[in-house]
Design an enzyme around this catalytic site. Structure first.
Site, PDB file in Angstrom:
ATOM      1  N   TYR A   1       0.830  -1.208   0.000  1.00 36.63           N
ATOM      2  CA  TYR A   1       0.000   0.000   0.000  1.00 36.63           C
ATOM      3  C   TYR A   1       0.862   1.254   0.000  1.00 36.63           C
ATOM      4  O   TYR A   1       1.660   1.457   0.912  1.00 36.63           O
ATOM      5  CB  TYR A   1      -0.889  -0.064   1.242  1.00 36.63           C
TER       6      TYR A   1
ATOM      7  N   ASP B   1     -10.061  12.102  -2.363  1.00 36.41           N
ATOM      8  CA  ASP B   1     -10.294  10.712  -2.772  1.00 36.41           C
ATOM      9  C   ASP B   1     -11.714  10.306  -2.350  1.00 36.41           C
ATOM     10  O   ASP B   1     -12.562  10.020  -3.195  1.00 36.41           O
ATOM     11  CB  ASP B   1      -9.220   9.831  -2.124  1.00 36.41           C
TER      12      ASP B   1
END
Ligand code: SF4
Length: 731
Positions: free
Chosen positions: A170, A268
């Site tokens: 990630y 986001d």
């Protein structure tokens, strides 16, 4: 009903390296506040989505080492075999539903303040976090780099042992791998800094090592912010963004693309007041030409037609979702069964995120009261048991969020007759006027996002209206204000009062716990938020708003009025205006929008006295410092008061209730205590779920996942520590 063939494409299986995703619905990693320490709650929350048809579910960010500790926020952790044991519950439950399980391996660098572990995070350069307060990392030399890469490898092996099918390295949201890639974070001059290849080296090597460790046992992916939205000097989609895709494409089985860093990740998880569905399209679309691997991405995508368009256009191969899967865990199944009108559409309020950002609080959802309650309360979002007292008739007075939800759930629990009676002409309560708030001029915000207003919040009403209309045992009556006598004579054995609340006009506030001098409730120049939203009272050109609510109300009023050309001054006693919006990720965009609209803001400022044409304010730290404003209108956004007169009147005459045949009387939602819409809905839902319990007024206990003394984890280590304590010499 069968599914419409135009949606068939959404149900095609898709290969993710060695694994097969059964359809194109994918729950991307998202926080829920359960981590590895609430294994039952974690597993049941994810499993519910598998039951609802999602093809894969991922953990939230999952720490690979005590050096990556985000306390006060809750992440998952995969530090040892006991974490493996806890997380394996989720994997097993997902596999039982034919779904894949993903784990998002996370190392935060300076964005992980290590408040619990007190370890020192490492990072490519010693630059303090722009997200956490005073959080510095230790510079990583090449030995440190090898150590941290080994953390990833060890965590990947543990993940495989736990049963995970998908392993993330990630790097989105500006965590460690991205920190190496981004010149904003990486100031190195060695082989891990400088040129693109050097900056990409850490992430590339880590992917290679993880792949080598788990081989073909798991699919490997990287979650990558393809544009950090900071412009020049950082990762931008058409430069390092697509370059990185090409650079490591051979090392991943698919991509999980997003935008922005952690400091402004509302870019986001875009709130609906600034972002429409699929808002990341302009950023992620260029990726297609630079990778041969499947792409998953998000954008609060809830519309099945949008999903099809996204796949056919090549934007994404897989529809990723966090919030839409929280609001409706059964979204895929509803598309499959042709029940589109049953979809509980995410309203983009970001209240789910707010609880995680707030810290140590479990996930909640405005639309889905069962979110996070799957294990501890045993609630299912789509299944209801017939109530044991289903033969009783129920009268719900007030059709705001709490009343609508309560009546809907009572209907689904097959109560013989549920009557929902509303004084206004429409059901929906406060949401009807709240959804008119904000500012929808459609103009670009200074950064990204467009002022769109709170219109999407109206889905709270539309979803429940559709459901109520489908329930044969529920009758809805509007334009009917019931007196206590009429309630008693209605003929219902159970009465639920859900009459909401109102904004105070006298200035009662949470700072002084008192009224404000001169606040005349009858004055024409004094208005409340609902009056502004509905336009029921005239608002002059010069407006002063007292913001003492702390969330969206004051700023939404300011947006609306400034957008309509008023001269707006916003004052509030707190350090920040609408401070809770930091938790919902709306704050930065709201600040920019208020600036764009020319709203004048005074924090640490309280209104002392109001009068026609005039307001006096003072500094909360030094009340001797005062300032005077000439204004035409004052908006009192201070306190809400429950509309509980009906409840109190009914309750005070038990004999009358009894003789009228009313056996039970309850008060819910804002009528009990003003609160967030999500909590009002929860309150209505909770009462209806427990209407056949021994004492429905008091919530039933829930399962508390906690460590019990005597049943400890790390038993060997604990024994060793105890022995050391016992043998320590007394100074
Ligand atoms: Fe969507 Fe709001 Fe629910 Fe979050 S809390 S999933 S944003 S409806």
């Amino acid at each position: 009903m069968a599914r419409d063939p135009k949606y068939d494409i959404l149900f095609e299986p898709i290969k993710l390296g060695p694994k097969t995703l059964k359809n194109r619905f994918y729950q991307v990693p998202h926080c829920n506040g359960f981590g590895s320490e609430k294994p039952g709650t974690q597993a049941y929350n994810r499993q519910m989505k598998a039951e609802g048809g999602w093809g894969a579910m991922c953990t939230e960010y999952c720490s690979i080492s005590p050096e990556s500790d985000d306390t006060h926020r809750v992440s998952a952790r995969i530090w040892d075999d006991e974490d493996v044991r806890n997380l394996s519950v989720m994997c097993d439950m997902l596999h039982a539903q034919g779904a894949l399980a993903g784990v998002e391996l996370w190392y935060g660098g300076p964005h992980a303040p290590c408040n619990e572990t007190r370890h020192t995070p490492r990072a490519p350069s010693q630059v303090a976090s722009e997200f956490e307060l005073n959080s510095y990392p230790r510079y990583m030399d090449e030995d440190d780099i090898k150590i941290v890469q080994q953390y990833y490898v060890d965590a990947a092996l543990r993940s495989r042992d736990a049963g995970f099918d998908i392993i993330y390295v990630y790097g989105a949201h500006a965590y460690l791998p991205f920190q190496f890639l981004s010149p904003y974070y990486n100031k190195r001059t060695d082989k891990y800094g400088g040129s693109f290849e050097n900056r990409a080296r850490f992430w590339k090597e880590t992917l290679e090592k993880v792949r080598e460790a788990v081989g073909d046992d798991c699919a490997i992916t990287a979650r990558f912010s393809i544009d950090n939205i900071k412009g020049k000097g950082d990762v931008q989609v058409r430069e390092d963004g697509v370059r990185f895709l090409e650079h490591v494409d051979h090392l991943v089985d698919f991509w999980d693309l997003t935008v922005s860093g952690i400091v402004e990740w509302g870019q986001d998880a875009g709130p609906s007041r600034f972002f429409e569905e699929n808002h990341q399209k302009p950023y992620v679309m260029p990726a297609r030409e630079h990778t041969k691997k499947p792409i998953v991405g998000v954008g609060r995508i809830t519309n099945a037609d949008t999903m099809v368009e996204i796949i056919k256009s090549g934007q994404f191969d897989i529809i990723g979702a966090a919030r839409p899967s929280i609001a409706d865990p059964f979204l895929p199944k509803k598309i499959e069964e042709g029940r589109l009108d049953d979809i509980r559409e995410c309203i983009g309020c970001n209240v789910c995120i707010s609880r995680w950002e707030y810290g140590s609080a479990p996930l909640i959802c405005t639309q889905n009261a069962t979110a996070g309650e799957e294990y501890r309360r045993g609630w299912h979002p789509e299944k209801y048991h017939r109530a044991k007292n289903a033969d009783k008739g129920v009268l719900v007075v007030g059709a705001g969020p709490a009343g609508m939800e309560c009546a809907m759930v009572l209907g689904k629990r097959e109560m013989s007759a549920v009557h929902l009676v509303e004084a206004d002409a429409d059901i929906g309560g406060s949401v009807n006027w709240i959804s008119l708030l904000g500012h929808g001029d459609g103009k670009e915000n200074i950064f990204r996002g467009t002022a769109r207003g709170l219109g999407n919040w109206k889905h709270v009403v539309t979803y429940r209206t559709i459901q109520l209309n489908k329930l044969k045992n529920v009758e809805v009556h509007t334009s009917s204000r019931l007196s206590a006598q009429e309630v008693r004579e209605y003929g219902a054995e159970i009465v639920v009062i859900a009459t909401g609340c109102h904004w105070t006009r006298d200035g009662l506030n949470s700072l002084t716990h008192d009224k404000i001098e001169g606040a005349d409730p009858t004055a024409s120049w004094l208005v409340t938020p609902d009056e502004v939203a509905l336009g029921t009272k005239e608002v002059g050109h010069r407006v002063l708003i007292l913001e003492n609510e702390g969330y969206f109300m004051g700023v939404s009023i300011a947006q609306k009025l400034a957008g309509a050309g008023h001269d707006v001054t916003l004052v509030g006693p707190a350090a920040d205006i609408g401070a809770y919006m930091h938790y919902t990720l709306e704050a930065p965009m709201m600040a920019r929008d208020l600036s764009r609209l020319g709203v004048k803001i005074h924090t640490h400022t309280m209104v002392d006295r109001v009068g026609p044409g005039h307001v006096r304010v003072s500094d909360v730290w030094d009340p001797s410092k005062t300032k005077d404003f000439d204004v035409d209108t004052v908006v009192m956004c201070t306190a809400r008061i429950s509309n509980d007169e009906l409840y109190r009147e009914l309750k005070s005459d038990q004999a009358a209730l009894q003789s009228a045949g009313v056996e039970e009387l309850y008060v819910i939602g804002d009528a009990a205590a003003p609160r967030m819409i999500a909590d009002s809905i929860f309150d209505g839902h909770r009462l209806a779920r427990e209407i056949d319990s021994e004492n429905p007024a008091t919530p039933l206990p829930f399962i508390r996942e906690r460590r019990l003394w005597g049943n400890v984890t790390n038993q060997d280590y604990e024994k060793q520590l105890q022995a050391e304590r016992d043998s320590a010499p007394v100074p």
